[in-house]
Design a protein around this motif. Sequence first.
Motif, PDB file in Angstrom:
ATOM      1  N   LEU A   1      41.641   8.816  40.208  1.00 58.17           N
ATOM      2  CA  LEU A   1      42.142   9.435  38.982  1.00 58.17           C
ATOM      3  C   LEU A   1      41.879  10.931  39.080  1.00 58.17           C
ATOM      4  N   VAL A   2      42.905  11.731  38.892  1.00 60.93           N
ATOM      5  CA  VAL A   2      42.798  13.183  39.025  1.00 60.93           C
ATOM      6  C   VAL A   2      43.251  13.837  37.727  1.00 60.93           C
ATOM      7  N   TRP A   3      42.506  14.842  37.269  1.00 58.73           N
ATOM      8  CA  TRP A   3      42.890  15.593  36.091  1.00 58.73           C
ATOM      9  C   TRP A   3      42.331  17.007  36.204  1.00 58.73           C
ATOM     10  N   GLN A   4      42.836  17.865  35.344  1.00 56.26           N
ATOM     11  CA  GLN A   4      42.404  19.247  35.347  1.00 56.26           C
ATOM     12  C   GLN A   4      41.703  19.562  34.033  1.00 56.26           C
ATOM     13  N   GLU A   5      40.549  20.218  34.131  1.00 57.65           N
ATOM     14  CA  GLU A   5      39.810  20.693  32.964  1.00 57.65           C
ATOM     15  C   GLU A   5      39.626  22.190  33.122  1.00 57.65           C
TER      16      GLU A   5
ATOM     17  N   TRP B   1      39.574  21.157  38.996  1.00 55.86           N
ATOM     18  CA  TRP B   1      40.224  19.880  39.261  1.00 55.86           C
ATOM     19  C   TRP B   1      39.132  18.825  39.324  1.00 55.86           C
ATOM     20  N   CYS B   2      39.328  17.687  38.680  1.00 55.03           N
ATOM     21  CA  CYS B   2      38.325  16.624  38.611  1.00 55.03           C
ATOM     22  C   CYS B   2      38.917  15.318  39.141  1.00 55.03           C
ATOM     23  N   ALA B   3      38.026  14.465  39.655  1.00 57.96           N
ATOM     24  CA  ALA B   3      38.484  13.167  40.169  1.00 57.96           C
ATOM     25  C   ALA B   3      37.415  12.115  39.964  1.00 57.96           C
TER      26      ALA B   3
ATOM     27  N   TRP C   1      34.565  17.209  41.811  1.00 64.95           N
ATOM     28  CA  TRP C   1      35.442  18.259  41.303  1.00 64.95           C
ATOM     29  C   TRP C   1      35.685  19.288  42.401  1.00 64.95           C
TER      30      TRP C   1
ATOM     31  N   TYR D   1      43.417  21.808  44.031  1.00 61.91           N
ATOM     32  CA  TYR D   1      43.753  20.422  44.348  1.00 61.91           C
ATOM     33  C   TYR D   1      43.348  20.085  45.785  1.00 61.91           C
TER      34      TYR D   1
END
Length: 73
Positions: free
Chosen positions: A6-10, A14-16, A27, A31
């Motif tokens: 699962l990858v998202w941006q805060e 970039w976080c996973a 993080w 990417y």
Amino acid sequence: MKLKVLVWQEQDQWCASVPALPGCHTWGDSYDHLMEMVKEAVEGWLEVASEQEEAIANEKTDRHGFKVINHSV
């Protein structure tokens, strides 16, 4: 081995997270950096799990399956 990541941006990070490996999160600043960090995090998680499995296999148990602990006084 294929794992869902699962990858998202805060904000600027970039976080996973790897749901199949409890506690495996990381993080990165980009990417591409995140993907490098995910690889390292998964390798580290698997290495620790392997070491823990080996330690459990080497534990001594009595004939009833109870863990034997030696205490010296």
